[in-house]
Write an enzyme that holds these catalytic residues in place. Structure first.
Site, mmCIF file in Angstrom:
data_model
loop_
_atom_site.group_PDB
_atom_site.id
_atom_site.type_symbol
_atom_site.label_atom_id
_atom_site.label_comp_id
_atom_site.label_asym_id
_atom_site.label_seq_id
_atom_site.Cartn_x
_atom_site.Cartn_y
_atom_site.Cartn_z
ATOM 1 N N SER A 137 3.924 -34.004 44.284
ATOM 2 C CA SER A 137 4.359 -33.811 45.674
ATOM 3 C C SER A 137 5.566 -32.882 45.679
ATOM 4 C CB SER A 137 4.768 -35.163 46.269
ATOM 5 O OG SER A 137 5.481 -34.975 47.476
ATOM 6 N N TYR A 150 9.439 -42.893 45.053
ATOM 7 C CA TYR A 150 8.324 -41.937 45.145
ATOM 8 C C TYR A 150 8.683 -40.604 44.486
ATOM 9 C CZ TYR A 150 4.549 -39.304 47.538
ATOM 10 O OH TYR A 150 3.457 -38.524 47.841
HETATM 11 P P1 NDP Z 1 -3.845 -42.088 51.424
HETATM 12 O O1 NDP Z 1 -2.901 -43.197 51.665
HETATM 13 O O2 NDP Z 1 -4.593 -41.498 52.550
HETATM 14 O O3 NDP Z 1 -4.911 -42.528 50.286
HETATM 15 C C1 NDP Z 1 -4.458 -43.101 49.098
HETATM 16 C C2 NDP Z 1 -5.622 -43.277 48.152
HETATM 17 O O4 NDP Z 1 -5.120 -43.847 46.927
HETATM 18 C C3 NDP Z 1 -6.670 -44.231 48.688
HETATM 19 O O5 NDP Z 1 -7.941 -43.755 48.304
HETATM 20 C C4 NDP Z 1 -6.346 -45.534 47.974
HETATM 21 O O6 NDP Z 1 -7.498 -46.317 47.763
HETATM 22 C C5 NDP Z 1 -5.857 -45.017 46.631
HETATM 23 N N1 NDP Z 1 -4.993 -45.966 45.912
HETATM 24 C C6 NDP Z 1 -3.777 -46.427 46.258
HETATM 25 N N2 NDP Z 1 -3.301 -47.249 45.330
HETATM 26 C C7 NDP Z 1 -4.240 -47.326 44.357
HETATM 27 C C8 NDP Z 1 -4.336 -48.017 43.133
HETATM 28 N N3 NDP Z 1 -3.363 -48.828 42.693
HETATM 29 N N4 NDP Z 1 -5.449 -47.852 42.376
HETATM 30 C C9 NDP Z 1 -6.450 -47.026 42.794
HETATM 31 N N5 NDP Z 1 -6.416 -46.346 43.948
HETATM 32 C C10 NDP Z 1 -5.331 -46.498 44.727
HETATM 33 O O7 NDP Z 1 -2.986 -40.979 50.665
HETATM 34 P P2 NDP Z 1 -3.094 -39.374 50.648
HETATM 35 O O8 NDP Z 1 -4.494 -38.962 50.637
HETATM 36 O O9 NDP Z 1 -2.173 -38.848 51.651
HETATM 37 O O10 NDP Z 1 -2.422 -39.083 49.221
HETATM 38 C C11 NDP Z 1 -3.175 -38.827 48.053
HETATM 39 C C12 NDP Z 1 -2.216 -38.369 46.973
HETATM 40 O O11 NDP Z 1 -1.527 -37.212 47.401
HETATM 41 C C13 NDP Z 1 -1.137 -39.409 46.643
HETATM 42 O O12 NDP Z 1 -0.862 -39.379 45.266
HETATM 43 C C14 NDP Z 1 0.063 -38.907 47.438
HETATM 44 O O13 NDP Z 1 1.262 -39.348 46.885
HETATM 45 C C15 NDP Z 1 -0.136 -37.404 47.301
HETATM 46 N N6 NDP Z 1 0.557 -36.640 48.336
HETATM 47 C C16 NDP Z 1 0.269 -36.805 49.668
HETATM 48 C C17 NDP Z 1 0.933 -36.051 50.609
HETATM 49 C C18 NDP Z 1 0.662 -36.173 52.075
HETATM 50 O O14 NDP Z 1 1.402 -35.535 52.861
HETATM 51 N N7 NDP Z 1 -0.324 -36.930 52.511
HETATM 52 C C19 NDP Z 1 1.961 -35.076 50.221
HETATM 53 C C20 NDP Z 1 2.167 -34.982 48.805
HETATM 54 C C21 NDP Z 1 1.485 -35.730 47.912
HETATM 55 P P3 NDP Z 1 -7.807 -47.709 48.564
HETATM 56 O O15 NDP Z 1 -6.962 -47.724 49.789
HETATM 57 O O16 NDP Z 1 -9.263 -47.615 48.806
HETATM 58 O O17 NDP Z 1 -7.460 -48.772 47.598
#
Ligand code: NDP
Length: 242
Positions: A137, A150
């Site tokens: 990020s 984070y």
């Molecule tokens: P969301 O909250 O929309 O989705 C998160 C995803 O991660 C879900 O599919 C969830 O699965 C999964 N997840 C969470 N914890 C676990 C775990 N312990 N084991 C397996 N799967 C897990 O997040 P985003 O799509 O926004 O973010 C995706 C990535 O991008 C993250 O790493 C985030 O930090 C990074 N990011 C996002 C930004 C943004 O602005 N959105 C900016 C910069 C980085 P489920 O809920 O089905 O368990």
């Protein structure tokens, strides 16, 4: 040519889901994870094509071991890993509980470490090596008040990326990080209007990112045109951080 196998952690929603869809289009068979049977099967219904979901909490070493055993059983190999699973548990440093710290670091960083370790064991056996993409990020680059846990985890992912890139370059395992800026997903949906406006003012492209913006860059890093790129951090943020 055998179909290439990709694993995307956290592929049930947001950025991960867009990466799964893009990789399916690119011709991969995609294994994706989420934490629960329910979230995985809901996402599975939305994918048309070569994808199968496996519930797995990436922070749990036993669960990651089982996940990779299943991948070996089903496909025998892994070509691409995207460490995308991530969470936030924001709070000011003085009020942050150790649990809040652990949860974020364990999911975002320990999960990526566990998956990298299991993935390189398989990729080392591939004639063509492999690709690992860690979703970091911009907060890992510049920090953010209220997100010490984070930003530490996301900065840690960059160190992990560069170290693994150096360790496994000779095996043709290419490891890069993608650092998204503000992307419209569930993770950012809770931000108030004032904060959104303030953030937008700092983005030269004058729009928030879409999950597909990140997925396209992952597609490039997983594909043939990125064969001489390793240990890099690609920022996908509309120019927010430069
Ligand atoms: P969301 O909250 O929309 O989705 C998160 C995803 O991660 C879900 O599919 C969830 O699965 C999964 N997840 C969470 N914890 C676990 C775990 N312990 N084991 C397996 N799967 C897990 O997040 P985003 O799509 O926004 O973010 C995706 C990535 O991008 C993250 O790493 C985030 O930090 C990074 N990011 C996002 C930004 C943004 O602005 N959105 C900016 C910069 C980085 P489920 O809920 O089905 O368990």
């Amino acid at each position: 040519m055998p179909v290439k196998i990709a694993l995307v952690t956290g592929g049930t929603r947001g950025i991960g889901k867009a990466i799964v869809s893009r990789f399916i289009k690119d011709g991969f068979h995609v294994v994706f994870t989420g934490r629960t049977e329910e979230s995985v099967s809901r996402a599975q219904d939305d994918f048309t094509g070569n994808a199968n979901g496996i519930p797995c909490n990436v922070a749990d070493p036993a669960a990651v071991k089982t996940l990779f055993e299943q991948i070996v059983k089903d496909h025998g190999t892994l070509d691409v890993l995207v460490n995308n699973a991530g969470i936030t548990r924001d709070g000011l440093l003085l009020r942050m509980k150790a649990d809040q710290w652990d949860e974020v670091v364990n999911t975002n960083l320990r999960g990526a470490f566990l998956c990298c370790q299991a993935a390189v064991r398989l990729m080392m056996k591939n004639e063509g090596g492999g690709r690992i993409i860690n979703i970091s990020s911009v907060i890992g680059l510049i920090g953010n008040g209220g997100q010490a846990n984070y930003s530490a985890a996301k900065a840690g992912l960059i160190g992990l990326t560069k170290s693994v890139a150096k360790e496994f370059g000779s095996r043709n395992i290419l490891v890069n990080a993608v650092a998204p800026g503000f992307i419209e997903t569930d993770m950012t949906a809770g931000l108030g209007e004032d904060m959104r406006k303030q953030l937008l003012d700092g983005i030269p492209l004058s729009r928030f990112g879409k999950p597909e913006d990140v997925a396209g860059v992952c597609s490039f890093l997983a594909g043939p045109d990125a064969g001489y790129i390793t240990g890099q951090v690609l920022t996908v943020d509309g120019g927010m951080v430069m």
